[in-house]
Design a protein around this motif. Sequence first.
Motif, PDB file in Angstrom:
ATOM      1  N   PHE A  37    -146.837  11.202  31.930  1.00 11.63           N
ATOM      2  CA  PHE A  37    -145.810  11.493  30.946  1.00 11.63           C
ATOM      3  C   PHE A  37    -146.024  10.589  29.736  1.00 11.63           C
ATOM      4  N   GLU A  38    -146.194  11.187  28.570  1.00 11.39           N
ATOM      5  CA  GLU A  38    -146.535  10.433  27.373  1.00 11.39           C
ATOM      6  C   GLU A  38    -145.365   9.627  26.827  1.00 11.39           C
ATOM      7  N   THR A  39    -144.147  10.088  27.061  1.00 17.28           N
ATOM      8  CA  THR A  39    -142.988   9.389  26.516  1.00 17.28           C
ATOM      9  C   THR A  39    -141.978   9.079  27.614  1.00 17.28           C
ATOM     10  N   GLU A  40    -141.136   8.106  27.333  1.00 16.32           N
ATOM     11  CA  GLU A  40    -140.077   7.744  28.266  1.00 16.32           C
ATOM     12  C   GLU A  40    -139.118   8.908  28.461  1.00 16.32           C
ATOM     13  N   GLU A  41    -138.825   9.620  27.378  1.00 19.48           N
ATOM     14  CA  GLU A  41    -137.914  10.751  27.458  1.00 19.48           C
ATOM     15  C   GLU A  41    -138.460  11.828  28.394  1.00 19.48           C
ATOM     16  N   GLU A  42    -139.749  12.090  28.283  1.00 23.03           N
ATOM     17  CA  GLU A  42    -140.373  13.114  29.123  1.00 23.03           C
ATOM     18  C   GLU A  42    -140.322  12.714  30.595  1.00 23.03           C
TER      19      GLU A  42
END
Length: 320
Positions: A37-42
């Motif tokens: 997952f590239e972002t924390e949100e994802e």
Amino acid sequence: MTYKCAVLDDYQNVALSMADWSTVTDRVDVTVFNRHFETEEEAASAVGDCDIIVIMRERTPFPASMFARLPKLKLLITTGMRNASIDLAAAARYGVVVCGTEGAGEGTAELTWALILGLARNLTAENAALRTGGPWQSSIGVDLYGKKLGLLGLGRIGSRIARIGQAFDMEVMAWSQNLKEDRACSLGVRLAASKEELLAESDFVSVHLVLSDRTRGLLGEAELALMKPTAFLINTSRAPIVDQSALLEALRSGRIAGAGLDVFEREPLPEQDSFRTLPSVLATPHIGYVTEASYRAFYRGIVEDIAAFLGGSPIRELKN
């Protein structure tokens, strides 16, 4: 009650085959994610309903903001007994138990020597030329015999590197802020009087320190400038111990001969990152610990941690 468990960053898709999960699957519903997952949100969106999350080393960081996004999280398990990317104080505030596993194995020490040998014999370029019909022999290798190997850190991994260096008849020296002469002498290693002496004298400098406030940025522009222009730097520990901008400049300008790197400040390494293309860099995608023995020990420990948590007595807790 059935607990929902997410196993993150299982790049090789082996999490469920490396251990016997049957001891917990009657109470735990396990979902494995093999893409990063590239972002924390994802990441938070994918695992927001989970009670248990398993992470592989520092592949997915867990700062305070991540814990805030996961109100159902009760247990976080990391492979290894140390993970600088987890905010343990935040975990405690949010009531999350954090546990680790044993079983790092010897993979990192072995990869360190793969990088040293690859650099010394210019294996990447020579292999590429052979495969593509390029020139037959285009470089002259660097002998290890009689050369000086400087180790920043002489702990479990550093001491193993030292023994192998001695088998190559290299002169091994070491330095760290807490290293004592009796420890070095017990391993047949010369204690360098200072970090500066080690850098100036060594033909190969290998980093084997724990990342901390004291070691972050330990090697910067001034330190790299002390190294011989024929010397190589190897880092299989943690990238921020070496100032990455200073290292790039030292490599581009030829102030050092090359670098063997298994760790980077951002992982996975962005596609356009210069460390991917510099000809004097031999780089691997943080695979020092990625061996069968390590993985089997990691995942066995993960199952043990889950079982102990379900039984009300967590084991191998990591606390701030």
